[in-house]
Design a protein around this motif. Structure first.
Motif, PDB file in Angstrom:
ATOM      1  N   ASP A   1      13.725   1.558   2.049  1.00 29.85           N
ATOM      2  CA  ASP A   1      13.358   0.717   0.919  1.00 29.85           C
ATOM      3  C   ASP A   1      13.756  -0.729   1.187  1.00 29.85           C
ATOM      4  O   ASP A   1      12.992  -1.657   0.926  1.00 29.85           O
ATOM      5  N   TYR A   2      14.954  -0.912   1.742  1.00 31.66           N
ATOM      6  CA  TYR A   2      15.405  -2.265   2.064  1.00 31.66           C
ATOM      7  C   TYR A   2      14.570  -2.883   3.172  1.00 31.66           C
ATOM      8  O   TYR A   2      14.231  -4.062   3.146  1.00 31.66           O
ATOM      9  N   VAL A   3      14.224  -2.071   4.170  1.00 30.95           N
ATOM     10  CA  VAL A   3      13.380  -2.567   5.249  1.00 30.95           C
ATOM     11  C   VAL A   3      12.040  -3.031   4.697  1.00 30.95           C
ATOM     12  O   VAL A   3      11.525  -4.098   5.048  1.00 30.95           O
TER      13      VAL A   3
ATOM     14  N   THR B   1       3.060  -6.748  -8.656  1.00 31.29           N
ATOM     15  CA  THR B   1       3.407  -6.112  -9.923  1.00 31.29           C
ATOM     16  C   THR B   1       4.330  -4.924  -9.633  1.00 31.29           C
ATOM     17  O   THR B   1       4.400  -4.446  -8.490  1.00 31.29           O
ATOM     18  N   PRO B   2       5.050  -4.424 -10.642  1.00 34.60           N
ATOM     19  CA  PRO B   2       5.893  -3.242 -10.417  1.00 34.60           C
ATOM     20  C   PRO B   2       5.100  -2.061  -9.851  1.00 34.60           C
ATOM     21  O   PRO B   2       5.597  -1.316  -9.001  1.00 34.60           O
ATOM     22  N   GLU B   3       3.872  -1.890 -10.324  1.00 31.47           N
ATOM     23  CA  GLU B   3       3.041  -0.787  -9.834  1.00 31.47           C
ATOM     24  C   GLU B   3       2.676  -0.980  -8.365  1.00 31.47           C
ATOM     25  O   GLU B   3       2.692  -0.018  -7.581  1.00 31.47           O
ATOM     26  N   GLN B   4       2.367  -2.213  -7.995  1.00 31.69           N
ATOM     27  CA  GLN B   4       2.031  -2.496  -6.599  1.00 31.69           C
ATOM     28  C   GLN B   4       3.248  -2.290  -5.693  1.00 31.69           C
ATOM     29  O   GLN B   4       3.125  -1.755  -4.588  1.00 31.69           O
ATOM     30  N   LYS B   5       4.414  -2.701  -6.169  1.00 33.88           N
ATOM     31  CA  LYS B   5       5.636  -2.514  -5.383  1.00 33.88           C
ATOM     32  C   LYS B   5       5.920  -1.040  -5.155  1.00 33.88           C
ATOM     33  O   LYS B   5       6.306  -0.624  -4.047  1.00 33.88           O
ATOM     34  N   GLU B   6       5.737  -0.246  -6.189  1.00 31.57           N
ATOM     35  CA  GLU B   6       5.990   1.187  -6.068  1.00 31.57           C
ATOM     36  C   GLU B   6       5.018   1.826  -5.075  1.00 31.57           C
ATOM     37  O   GLU B   6       5.419   2.656  -4.237  1.00 31.57           O
ATOM     38  N   ARG B   7       3.761   1.455  -5.175  1.00 33.44           N
ATOM     39  CA  ARG B   7       2.770   1.995  -4.234  1.00 33.44           C
ATOM     40  C   ARG B   7       3.096   1.561  -2.809  1.00 33.44           C
ATOM     41  O   ARG B   7       3.026   2.360  -1.872  1.00 33.44           O
ATOM     42  N   TYR B   8       3.442   0.303  -2.634  1.00 30.60           N
ATOM     43  CA  TYR B   8       3.773  -0.231  -1.317  1.00 30.60           C
ATOM     44  C   TYR B   8       4.970   0.484  -0.700  1.00 30.60           C
ATOM     45  O   TYR B   8       4.949   0.857   0.476  1.00 30.60           O
TER      46      TYR B   8
ATOM     47  N   GLY C   1       6.110   3.492  -1.206  1.00 28.61           N
ATOM     48  CA  GLY C   1       5.741   4.832  -0.766  1.00 28.61           C
ATOM     49  C   GLY C   1       4.908   4.806   0.504  1.00 28.61           C
ATOM     50  O   GLY C   1       5.126   5.615   1.421  1.00 28.61           O
ATOM     51  N   LEU C   2       3.956   3.881   0.568  1.00 27.22           N
ATOM     52  CA  LEU C   2       3.120   3.766   1.754  1.00 27.22           C
ATOM     53  C   LEU C   2       3.935   3.333   2.967  1.00 27.22           C
ATOM     54  O   LEU C   2       3.710   3.819   4.085  1.00 27.22           O
TER      55      LEU C   2
ATOM     56  N   ASP D   1      -5.046 -10.919  -1.282  1.00 24.84           N
ATOM     57  CA  ASP D   1      -5.248 -10.038  -2.437  1.00 24.84           C
ATOM     58  C   ASP D   1      -4.431  -8.770  -2.192  1.00 24.84           C
ATOM     59  O   ASP D   1      -4.727  -7.993  -1.280  1.00 24.84           O
ATOM     60  N   ILE D   2      -3.392  -8.549  -2.994  1.00 18.91           N
ATOM     61  CA  ILE D   2      -2.457  -7.455  -2.751  1.00 18.91           C
ATOM     62  C   ILE D   2      -3.134  -6.094  -2.886  1.00 18.91           C
ATOM     63  O   ILE D   2      -2.856  -5.172  -2.106  1.00 18.91           O
ATOM     64  N   ASN D   3      -4.024  -5.939  -3.850  1.00 18.07           N
ATOM     65  CA  ASN D   3      -4.705  -4.648  -4.006  1.00 18.07           C
ATOM     66  C   ASN D   3      -5.569  -4.328  -2.792  1.00 18.07           C
ATOM     67  O   ASN D   3      -5.616  -3.181  -2.335  1.00 18.07           O
ATOM     68  N   TRP D   4      -6.265  -5.325  -2.281  1.00 15.25           N
ATOM     69  CA  TRP D   4      -7.065  -5.108  -1.075  1.00 15.25           C
ATOM     70  C   TRP D   4      -6.165  -4.729   0.097  1.00 15.25           C
ATOM     71  O   TRP D   4      -6.491  -3.840   0.887  1.00 15.25           O
ATOM     72  N   PHE D   5      -5.046  -5.437   0.221  1.00 13.43           N
ATOM     73  CA  PHE D   5      -4.093  -5.138   1.291  1.00 13.43           C
ATOM     74  C   PHE D   5      -3.580  -3.709   1.174  1.00 13.43           C
ATOM     75  O   PHE D   5      -3.507  -2.977   2.173  1.00 13.43           O
ATOM     76  N   LEU D   6      -3.219  -3.295  -0.039  1.00 10.53           N
ATOM     77  CA  LEU D   6      -2.690  -1.946  -0.231  1.00 10.53           C
ATOM     78  C   LEU D   6      -3.739  -0.885   0.080  1.00 10.53           C
ATOM     79  O   LEU D   6      -3.415   0.171   0.647  1.00 10.53           O
ATOM     80  N   ASP D   7      -4.994  -1.166  -0.266  1.00 10.77           N
ATOM     81  CA  ASP D   7      -6.061  -0.219   0.064  1.00 10.77           C
ATOM     82  C   ASP D   7      -6.219  -0.096   1.584  1.00 10.77           C
ATOM     83  O   ASP D   7      -6.379   1.007   2.118  1.00 10.77           O
ATOM     84  N   ARG D   8      -6.167  -1.214   2.277  1.00  7.54           N
ATOM     85  CA  ARG D   8      -6.273  -1.193   3.732  1.00  7.54           C
ATOM     86  C   ARG D   8      -5.063  -0.504   4.353  1.00  7.54           C
ATOM     87  O   ARG D   8      -5.194   0.273   5.304  1.00  7.54           O
ATOM     88  N   PHE D   9      -3.902  -0.777   3.802  1.00  8.75           N
ATOM     89  CA  PHE D   9      -2.663  -0.159   4.282  1.00  8.75           C
ATOM     90  C   PHE D   9      -2.728   1.357   4.083  1.00  8.75           C
ATOM     91  O   PHE D   9      -2.345   2.141   4.959  1.00  8.75           O
ATOM     92  N   ASP D  10      -3.232   1.769   2.933  1.00  8.85           N
ATOM     93  CA  ASP D  10      -3.386   3.197   2.640  1.00  8.85           C
ATOM     94  C   ASP D  10      -4.302   3.854   3.668  1.00  8.85           C
ATOM     95  O   ASP D  10      -4.012   4.948   4.178  1.00  8.85           O
ATOM     96  N   ASP D  11      -5.406   3.196   3.994  1.00  9.13           N
ATOM     97  CA  ASP D  11      -6.332   3.735   4.994  1.00  9.13           C
ATOM     98  C   ASP D  11      -5.648   3.891   6.351  1.00  9.13           C
ATOM     99  O   ASP D  11      -5.858   4.897   7.053  1.00  9.13           O
ATOM    100  N   LYS D  12      -4.840   2.915   6.713  1.00  9.98           N
ATOM    101  CA  LYS D  12      -4.142   2.942   8.007  1.00  9.98           C
ATOM    102  C   LYS D  12      -3.147   4.093   8.063  1.00  9.98           C
ATOM    103  O   LYS D  12      -3.057   4.820   9.063  1.00  9.98           O
ATOM    104  N   VAL D  13      -2.399   4.272   6.986  1.00 12.54           N
ATOM    105  CA  VAL D  13      -1.411   5.352   6.929  1.00 12.54           C
ATOM    106  C   VAL D  13      -2.103   6.710   7.004  1.00 12.54           C
ATOM    107  O   VAL D  13      -1.684   7.603   7.761  1.00 12.54           O
TER     108      VAL D  13
END
Length: 218
Positions: A69-71, A84-91, A93-94, A193-205
């Motif tokens: 989490d710290y990393v 946002t808090p929701e974006q942080k939580e998703r990030y 976990g990913l 755009d954080i949501n776009w980044f998270l979607d791309r990150f999700d795809d990579k994971v």
């Protein structure tokens, strides 16, 4: 093969975590013991013949010895302030899934005793301790001329007074800084755009995880 040994070195660290506010320095003896014990445990794990057992043990080492989490907070850096808090939580976990998926892309088949490491020096500072080591993969790459790899650990006493690594340098390159550069570039490519980044990150994971499952024939 060089990528393989970068992954081995990262695993030897157990990756990295940021310094906590109440850290105190680690004694030279404790720092030396930590590097020795974690290094030997890693090398024994890499010699496991069953890939499922091997990677399960690596996952356990990673989650127990590293504050992921710290990393993740350090890697996302300035962009964490606009999440946002929701974006942080998703990030978060990913990010944990991402870290655990990285070394699963490589066939880490190392014979017991195939890689050697030595501790060259230990230096105490007011708030942390550094341990300079040398990784020697020559017994594995017998037909390839390769230089010994200098590795430096930065250790602190963090959560529950445990010795923890806060940075790793391989040939004077900080792995934490390299991860931050990589993530900043990914975010910029998505127009910040954080949501776009998270979607791309999700795809990579997910791609990393699928690749491992297919390789393991689960």
């Amino acid at each position: 093969m060089w990528k393989l040994f970068r992954i081995v070195c990262v695993c030897l660290l157990g990756l990295v975590q940021l310094a906590l506010a109440d850290e105190v320095a680690v004694s030279s003896t404790a720092a030396r013991d930590w590097v020795n014990s974690k290094g030997q445990e890693l090398l024994q794990t890499l010699s496991e013949t069953d890939p499922i057992v091997k990677y399960s043990k690596l996952d356990k080492m990673m989650t127990e010895y590293v504050n992921l989490d710290y990393v993740s907070q350090f890697v996302i850096g300035k962009y964490g302030k606009i999440m946002t808090p929701e974006q942080k939580e998703r990030y978060r976990g990913l990010f944990q899934r991402y870290i655990l998926s990285l070394y699963k892309q490589f066939n880490l088949n190392i014979e017991d005793g195939g890689i050697k490491f030595s501790i060259d020096s230990v230096t105490e500072h007011p708030r942390f301790t550094t341990v300079q080591c040398t990784i020697d993969p020559s017994d594995v790459l017998k037909n390839i001329k390769i230089e010994k790899i200098p590795v430096k650990f930065k250790l602190i006493r963090g959560l529950n007074d445990a010795v923890q690594a806060v940075d790793l340098e391989i040939s004077e390159v900080s792995m934490v800084i390299e991860y931050r550069k990589r993530f900043y570039q990914m975010i910029k490519e998505e127009d910040e755009d954080i949501n776009w980044f998270l979607d791309r990150f999700d795809d990579k994971v997910r791609a990393n995880e699928r690749a491992f499952l297919q390789k393991a024939e689960i």
